[in-house]
Design an enzyme around this catalytic site. Structure first.
Site, PDB file in Angstrom:
ATOM      1  N   PHE A 141       2.873 -11.035  17.521  1.00 41.62           N
ATOM      2  CA  PHE A 141       3.140 -10.680  18.743  1.00 41.62           C
ATOM      3  C   PHE A 141       2.705 -11.771  19.866  1.00 41.62           C
ATOM      4  O   PHE A 141       2.302 -11.588  20.957  1.00 41.62           O
ATOM      5  CB  PHE A 141       2.076  -9.749  19.238  1.00 41.62           C
ATOM      6  CG  PHE A 141       2.227  -8.286  18.245  1.00 41.62           C
ATOM      7  CD1 PHE A 141       3.590  -7.980  18.163  1.00 41.62           C
ATOM      8  CD2 PHE A 141       1.088  -7.873  17.270  1.00 41.62           C
ATOM      9  CE1 PHE A 141       3.466  -6.729  17.315  1.00 41.62           C
ATOM     10  CE2 PHE A 141       1.553  -6.643  16.681  1.00 41.62           C
ATOM     11  CZ  PHE A 141       2.768  -6.434  16.524  1.00 41.62           C
ATOM     12  N   GLN A 183      10.754  -1.637  15.105  1.00 44.62           N
ATOM     13  CA  GLN A 183      10.610  -2.202  16.275  1.00 44.62           C
ATOM     14  C   GLN A 183      10.420  -1.714  17.560  1.00 44.62           C
ATOM     15  O   GLN A 183       9.404  -1.689  18.241  1.00 44.62           O
ATOM     16  CB  GLN A 183      11.804  -3.330  16.452  1.00 44.62           C
ATOM     17  CG  GLN A 183      11.702  -4.599  15.525  1.00 44.62           C
ATOM     18  CD  GLN A 183      10.574  -5.353  15.572  1.00 44.62           C
ATOM     19  OE1 GLN A 183      10.053  -5.908  16.322  1.00 44.62           O
ATOM     20  NE2 GLN A 183       9.888  -5.551  14.482  1.00 44.62           N
ATOM     21  N   GLY A 227      12.665  -7.575  19.553  1.00 47.87           N
ATOM     22  CA  GLY A 227      11.215  -7.396  19.299  1.00 47.87           C
ATOM     23  C   GLY A 227      10.489  -7.027  20.419  1.00 47.87           C
ATOM     24  O   GLY A 227       9.521  -6.475  20.236  1.00 47.87           O
ATOM     25  N   GLU A 228      10.931  -7.468  21.653  1.00 48.51           N
ATOM     26  CA  GLU A 228      10.163  -7.366  22.781  1.00 48.51           C
ATOM     27  C   GLU A 228      10.641  -6.068  23.673  1.00 48.51           C
ATOM     28  O   GLU A 228       9.800  -5.792  24.470  1.00 48.51           O
ATOM     29  CB  GLU A 228      10.205  -8.632  23.526  1.00 48.51           C
ATOM     30  CG  GLU A 228       9.062  -9.557  22.781  1.00 48.51           C
ATOM     31  CD  GLU A 228       9.410 -10.958  22.775  1.00 48.51           C
ATOM     32  OE1 GLU A 228       8.478 -11.639  23.437  1.00 48.51           O
ATOM     33  OE2 GLU A 228      10.251 -11.670  22.507  1.00 48.51           O
ATOM     34  N   ASN A 230      20.151  -4.182  11.308  1.00 44.14           N
ATOM     35  CA  ASN A 230      19.603  -3.396  10.283  1.00 44.14           C
ATOM     36  C   ASN A 230      18.903  -2.225  11.081  1.00 44.14           C
ATOM     37  O   ASN A 230      17.847  -2.596  11.666  1.00 44.14           O
ATOM     38  CB  ASN A 230      18.496  -4.140   9.514  1.00 44.14           C
ATOM     39  CG  ASN A 230      17.932  -3.180   8.445  1.00 44.14           C
ATOM     40  OD1 ASN A 230      18.236  -2.069   8.386  1.00 44.14           O
ATOM     41  ND2 ASN A 230      16.785  -3.777   7.575  1.00 44.14           N
ATOM     42  N   ILE A 260       7.610 -12.816  10.639  1.00 39.86           N
ATOM     43  CA  ILE A 260       6.490 -12.352  10.951  1.00 39.86           C
ATOM     44  C   ILE A 260       6.189 -10.934  10.970  1.00 39.86           C
ATOM     45  O   ILE A 260       5.325 -10.554  11.311  1.00 39.86           O
ATOM     46  CB  ILE A 260       6.380 -12.719  12.673  1.00 39.86           C
ATOM     47  CG1 ILE A 260       7.365 -12.026  13.550  1.00 39.86           C
ATOM     48  CG2 ILE A 260       6.517 -14.246  12.989  1.00 39.86           C
ATOM     49  CD1 ILE A 260       6.985 -12.157  15.259  1.00 39.86           C
ATOM     50  N   GLY A 261       7.180 -10.345  10.000  1.00 39.55           N
ATOM     51  CA  GLY A 261       6.848  -8.863   9.829  1.00 39.55           C
ATOM     52  C   GLY A 261       7.873  -8.122  10.175  1.00 39.55           C
ATOM     53  O   GLY A 261       8.119  -7.126   9.912  1.00 39.55           O
TER      54      GLY A 261
END
Lengths: 739, 486
Positions: free
Chosen positions: A238, A638, A704-705, A631, A464-465
């Protein structure tokens, strides 16, 4: 490349299980602190117990005599550690520039002043506690009210915002605050360093193996080729693992000093001190509109706290520049120094706190205008990026609002405060928009076609996961036309071709062109080998007549099935593998032709029980416009995760610095509250997949964000709708809602 | 006297002595056995990442009972005669077990670091099936409850819950099938009743098997730290707040695991887990059951004990307000014999009890409230579940027609100890059962407490709660017709 290809077979856009899933569910994925080596020693840092002052005396005698202790190290005996030279790109940057132990000045609580090394973790912990430090203590400054320490800088300006604001009759002038937040990644920051007399192998919790290597070689004063950084699995970041923190330099320096592998694992408490956090922001927003709701001015003046030595800027005006059509805009920024460790990026840096302010302000303005908040946004939807004066690559925010409104049932909203009820509960409905950058870092990758019929992609990035292993397997599978099981992905090693940082939601977008080119090169070389290998089926054929389709090498004028499997070409030439390299440029250099972002809209329902002051987020509908979702399984993950983190941001998360000692008070997971599964509302996530290929051939942007951006504002707007109370400082506390 | 701890890890026997016996289970697994699947994330039982199965002989000594615990707050000396099963030990014939497969299928693992803990907690939910503890159709609520003690920062939990929901209980292979229990049962039966003492470099521990030797050891070792479930003591050990020379472990003291009703009183042995108690009270006293349910995560409730909650004596201990108003007593054993002390007279100051140096708590006697008693228990915290209270309360009273009698009020989180509010009780007794009365009682209560501001709530907030909770009590206990506006 494949001449004819049935696109429905493409792994791109297919719901795909995580390829590293089996390792993770059995405990067999090896993370940094899981690395053990013969003779390994444990190091535990000694954190200062003051936040401002200097070390008067460091007494290590008792600690050194304790069982198993190999030594206590500090400024006088750790050896020279260097700073990182200023760097304008993202190849070698750190947030906390001062190497550990550089001087005797203490500037934040928990700053490392020494480090104890012993045979076991327990012995090292006991020794660290036995180190006696005397300080010259000064009163720390951890004030929460922020004032500019130096001249205010203009981030962006167009028109004359002040003049338009003064002239307007409908306007708003409010200040919004977001608190210091600590990432609280599940995997604690750790470093395991091995030194063989020449080369360092550093097992690190890092979101950037390349950056980490480029920083650490400078800190240690050695050539880059003598530092190798490895991060095969990361328990998330994060942002808190984008740049190296001081424990990494300590582990490496001790490994060199003692000639033994060294392991340092921070405690949860230490991770609140010297491993970054999102700084507190204080944002004054002035906006004005004409009677029809058209914005006439926006002024966004924001401050954030930073550490004493480092200039960390939380870019709160990021979205303000381009989000709405407005002729007069001025955005300014300034820093306010505190005796707190260095801040760093936290999921959606800048945009996330910034949108809390501006999307709350828009809601307030809509109420003043007696207008639906979606309507106000539609009126002010820009046709181009008015900040850069260029067209948008792909902006479908209006569709996000419309789709979200429909899925949520927004049309049934009664704007009257506290007017909506269900099962004896008061409902609040709020919404907000979201935006996040869509760019590319420079990236390199190699693709190998191997004689066992498999393919491999390698690049110096890391998972990072989020699912980078899986997404790259999908891209490789698509490019070489093989099944996912035949595609191997190798990441997390700085000796691989330089890959991007896992930051800014850019890894996938950055790597697609590089992997595509590498695959193309490998296939080109394969076809060349096919026609140049004496005795092989296609020996002597003009390479231009050759083609490659889904693992088969064949002539263009014959069907793929008439050809030969590519591994036969390797076998007949006695090649183990054929390798292609590819690279792609960063999008940050030069003037862009289009303004590239992802967008989204959140619709939130809260329930409110006034008698017992119980507030709950009961329903969230989120619509995301981020182009092609490679995906969807990982993509939904996410966004759902970001929404739940956003509930925490709105209602719970807050790092509380105690004013007399400057220590974070709630430096544990009992007192720093993260959302638990019981806090999770009904979640609905929708992706709008509008095609735009400005960023890469699939039209994939980062996700991601974006899911966290705007959510806290949507919750605060819903809370206002339920209670009539406008919360402008996060987190929303029950105390704020008691009247 | 045996001088090692006997335990099994994933079916393999280990004899642990010397300093290793003073490690936390998570450190033992990770550092001594190099089994790194078990992750340490908070090191204080808040996050569940280190969840492992702990198997012990069940009460009739006929089988092994597996419970989920946080390995970071279980120390090796608590684990004599146990079978620990970690995430590495769950595969079935080398393949993923049904739950592991479901987590892969549903994308329940993202970064994967919390995953091992979630897997064990989830398996534990299915492990309880068929044991009369859980219905076998797993509901969303049951899944949610079972996973309350596990924090995830990536997935938003949705995918994880889905993973559990899509497993058919019949497809889950129980631990008894993976690790045939006969070897374990006979080994444990053989060694169960042996006292154990291990000396480390700086500390020693003693595991007595009867109350008499426990009392003697305590009186001979002033400052001894007593560990049973360890859910609080071990957090303090990890944080370096206590560094005991002597530790006494009550895990095998006979006679302390009884839970029964005797007349109108419930007798709770000192080793009875909060989880057992929670189940016991589900029918008997749902109000107390609920408080025990929100007490903490399953991992904490399975390990922790009521006696531990009392001995720890926190002003925000969730069980205390009820024990204060119900007239519960602790039975303590000492060199001079047994005696009983009312829980509301047990504390002499912040976390201080009136026990003498030799005394240990052996039992708690809880009188059940009469059917006519109106009893409400409250826990106020920020988060839906898994949270430390900022304020707790118990209010109990009788109604003689319109008049209030026998009012009992106790608040927690408002002073250094849980307070019995005698002035508020006095105010209520004899007054009519009306909103005005409870508003008045709220005013009195505010004056009777001395809360402070801390990270869990401000002083003003607690004062306001102290008053408002009285009103809430009224609204929750009044007859429906009394609530109708005239």
């Amino acid at each position: 490349m494949p001449a004819t290809k049935d696109k429905s077979n493409s792994p791109i856009g297919r719901e795909t299980k995580r390829i590293d899933g089996p390792l993770k569910v059995t405990g067999n994925a090896i993370y940094t602190s899981d690395h053990n080596f013969p003779g390994m020693l444990y190091a535990v840092p000694v954190g200062s117990t003051i936040a401002n002052g200097s070390i008067a005396k460091l007494d290590t005698k008792d600690a050194e005599k304790m069982p198993g202790v190999k030594g206590v190290f500090h400024r006088a005996n750790i050896g020279k550690l260097f700073r990182v030279a200023p760097n304008s790109d993202y190849n070698a940057f750190s947030d906390e520039d001062r190497p550990p132990f550089e001087d005797d000045v203490v500037r934040y609580y928990g700053q490392y002043v020494a480090v104890a090394v012993a045979d076991t973790f327990e012995q090292a912990t006991a020794a660290a506690e036995a180190v006696k430090v005397t300080y010259n203590e000064k009163k720390p400054n951890v004030d929460t009210y922020l004032t500019a320490d130096s001249k205010v800088k203009v981030d962006s300006e167009r028109g004359d915002a002040q003049k338009a604001f003064d002239a307007a009759s409908i306007k708003l002038d409010e200040t919004y605050v977001t608190p210091a937040e600590t990432h609280n990644v599940i995997e604690l920051h750790s470093s395991v360093a091995v030194y063989d007399g020449t080369t360092f192998t550093l097992y690190e919790t890092t979101q950037g193996v390349m950056n980490h290597r480029n920083v650490l070689c400078q800190v240690l004063g050695v050539e880059p080729e003598h530092v190798k950084v490895i991060s095969k699995f990361l328990g998330s970041g994060f942002g808190s693992k984008i740049t190296p923190w001081p424990q990494s330099a300590l582990a490496a320096a001790l490994a060199r000093k003692l000639g033994k592998p060294i392991k340092i694992v921070l405690s949860r408490k230490m991770a609140f001190h010297a491993a970054g956090h999102r700084p507190r922001t204080q944002q004054r927003v002035r906006i004005s509109a004409d009677a029809g709701g058209k914005l006439t001015s926006i002024q966004h003046d924001y401050l954030n706290h930073t550490s004493i030595l480092d200039d960390y800027k939380e870019n709160c005006g990021e979205c303000t520049k381009y989000f709405y059509s407005c002729p007069n805009v001025r955005i300014t920024t300034a820093l306010s120094r505190r005796n707190i460790g260095t801040p760093t990026s936290m999921r959606g840096p800048g945009a996330v706190p910034g949108l809390f302010a501006t999307e709350s302000a828009l809601d307030e303005l809509a109420i003043k205008l007696k207008m639906d908040p979606i309507q106000l946004r539609l009126i002010n939807e820009p046709e181009k990026d008015e900040d850069l004066n260029i067209p948008f690559a792909s902006r479908n925010l209006v569709d996000c609002y419309k789709t979200g409104a429909e899925k949520f049932g927004w049309a049934k909203r009664d704007p009257k405060i506290g007017s909506m009820k269900r099962d004896g509960l008061t409902l609040g409905w709020g919404m907000a928009g979201a935006g996040w950058i869509a760019e590319r870092f420079s990236a390199e990758a190699t693709v190998e076609l191997r004689n066992d019929g498999t393919a491999k992609v390698s690049t110096g990035t890391q998972d990072i996961g989020t699912g980078t292993y899986t997404v790259l397997a999908q891209v490789l599978a698509d490019k070489v036309g093989l099944s996912l099981e035949k595609c191997e992905v190798v990441l997390g090693d700085s000796s691989l071709p330089p890959g991007p940082l896992s930051g800014g939601s850019m890894v996938t977008a950055s790597l697609i062109p590089a992997v595509a080119k590498a695959a193309q090169k490998a296939i080109g070389t394969l076809l060349s080998a096919a026609v140049k290998t004496p005795g092989a089926k296609y020996f002597g054929v003009d390479q231009k007549e050759m083609d490659y389709t889904e693992g088969m090498v064949h002539k263009k004028d014959e069907s793929a099935s008439a050809g030969i499997p590519f591994q036969q070409v390797l076998d007949s030439g006695n090649f183990k593998f054929i390798l292609g390299k590819g690279s792609s440029e960063s999008t940050f250099a030069g003037k862009p032709e289009s303004s590239k972002h992802s967008y989204g809209a959140h619709f939130v329902e809260v329930t409110w029980q006034e008698e017992i002051a119980r507030l709950r987020v009961s329903r969230v509908v989120t619509v995301i416009d981020a182009g092609k979702i490679i995906n969807p399984k990982a993509g939904r993950n996410q966004i759902e995760g970001a929404v739940v983190m956003g509930i925490g941001m709105a209602l719970f998360e807050h790092t509380n610095y105690e004013p007399t000692k400057g220590a974070p008070l709630n430096s544990n997971l009992a007192d720093y509250i993260l959302a638990v599964n019981a806090d999770v509302p009904d979640l609905e996530v929708h992706f709008l997949e509008f095609e735009n290929k400005d960023l890469n051939e699939y039209g994939a942007r980062g996700i991601g964000e974006i899911g966290l951006a705007g959510l806290a504002a949507a919750i605060a707007n819903a809370v206002h709708h339920a209670t009539g109370i406008r919360i402008r400082e996060l987190p929303i506390k029950i105390e704020d809602l008691l009247v | 006297m045996r001088d090692f701890v006997l335990l099994y890890v994933n079916g393999v026997e280990h004899q642990v002595s010397g300093d290793d016996a003073f490690l936390s289970l998570s450190d033992y697994l990770r550092y001594s056995l190099n089994k790194c699947g078990t992750k340490v994330v908070c090191a204080e039982g808040d996050c569940g990442a280190c969840t492992v199965f702990l198997g012990r002989l069940n009460a009739p000594k006929s089988g092994i009972e597996y419970i989920p615990v946080n390995a970071c707050i279980q120390y090796m000396y608590q684990l004599d005669c146990t079978h620990i099963v970690t995430v590495e030990g769950l595969k079935v014939d080398g393949d993923l077990n049904r739950i592991q497969q479901s987590m892969v299928d549903c994308h329940g693992a993202q970064c994967g670091y919390c995953t091992p803990g979630f897997i064990v907690a989830m398996c534990s939910l299915f492990e309880q099936c068929d044991k009369g503890e859980k219905s076998c159709n797993v509901t969303r609520q049951e899944v949610s409850d079972a996973l309350t003690g596990n924090l995830c920062r990536c997935t938003g939990y949705e995918a994880i819950i889905k993973a559990a929901m899509s497993v058919d209980e019949k497809e889950y292979k129980r631990l008894d099938n993976l690790y045939p229990s006969q070897t374990l049962i006979s080994a444990f039966k053989k060694h169960h009743d042996e006292p154990v003492s291990v000396k480390g470099e700086e500390s020693e521990f003693f595991k007595p098997t009867d109350v008499k030797s426990a009392v003697e050891y305590k009186s001979n070792h002033p400052g001894v730290v007593i560990v049973s479930g360890g859910t609080d003591v071990c957090v303090n050990l990890n944080k370096g707040r206590i560094e005991p020379k002597n530790i006494m472990v009550l895990t095998h003291v006979s006679g302390l695991d009884e839970l029964k009703t005797s007349g109108n009183t419930v007798e709770v042995g000192a080793r009875v887990s909060l989880r057992k108690l929670e189940e016991f009270f589900q029918e008997t006293l749902p109000e107390f059951h609920h408080i025990l349910w929100v007490f903490g995560s399953p991992q904490i409730r399975y390990a922790g004990t009521l006696a531990g909650n009392i001995a720890n004596g926190s002003p925000i201990a969730d069980s205390l307000p009820f024990l204060f108003v119900s007239g519960a007593e602790v039975e303590v054993a000492g060199l001079k014999g047994d005696r009983r002390i009312k829980v509301n007279q047990l504390y002499s100051g912040y976390r201080k009890m009136v026990l003498t140096d030799d005394e240990i708590i052996v039992k708690i006697h809880i009188p059940l409230p009469a059917k006519s008693t109106k009893l409400k228990l409250y826990k106020v915290s920020k988060r839906e579940h898994l949270d430390i209270s900022s304020f707790t309360a118990a209010i109990s009273l009788e109604r003689d027609g319109d008049k209030i009698s026998n009012a009992q009020v106790a608040y927690g989180g408002v002073a250094a100890v849980v307070l019995k509010l005698s002035k508020t009780e006095e105010f209520l007794n004899g007054k009519p059962f009306s909103l005005d009365t409870f508003r008045g009682a709220g005013e009195v209560a505010m004056k009777e407490i001395m809360p402070i501001s801390d990270v869990r709530g401000s002083k003003d907030y607690r004062l306001q709660l102290a008053a408002n909770i009285m009103e809430k009590f009224y609204f929750e206990t009044a007859d429906e017709k009394e609530l109708v506006c005239p």
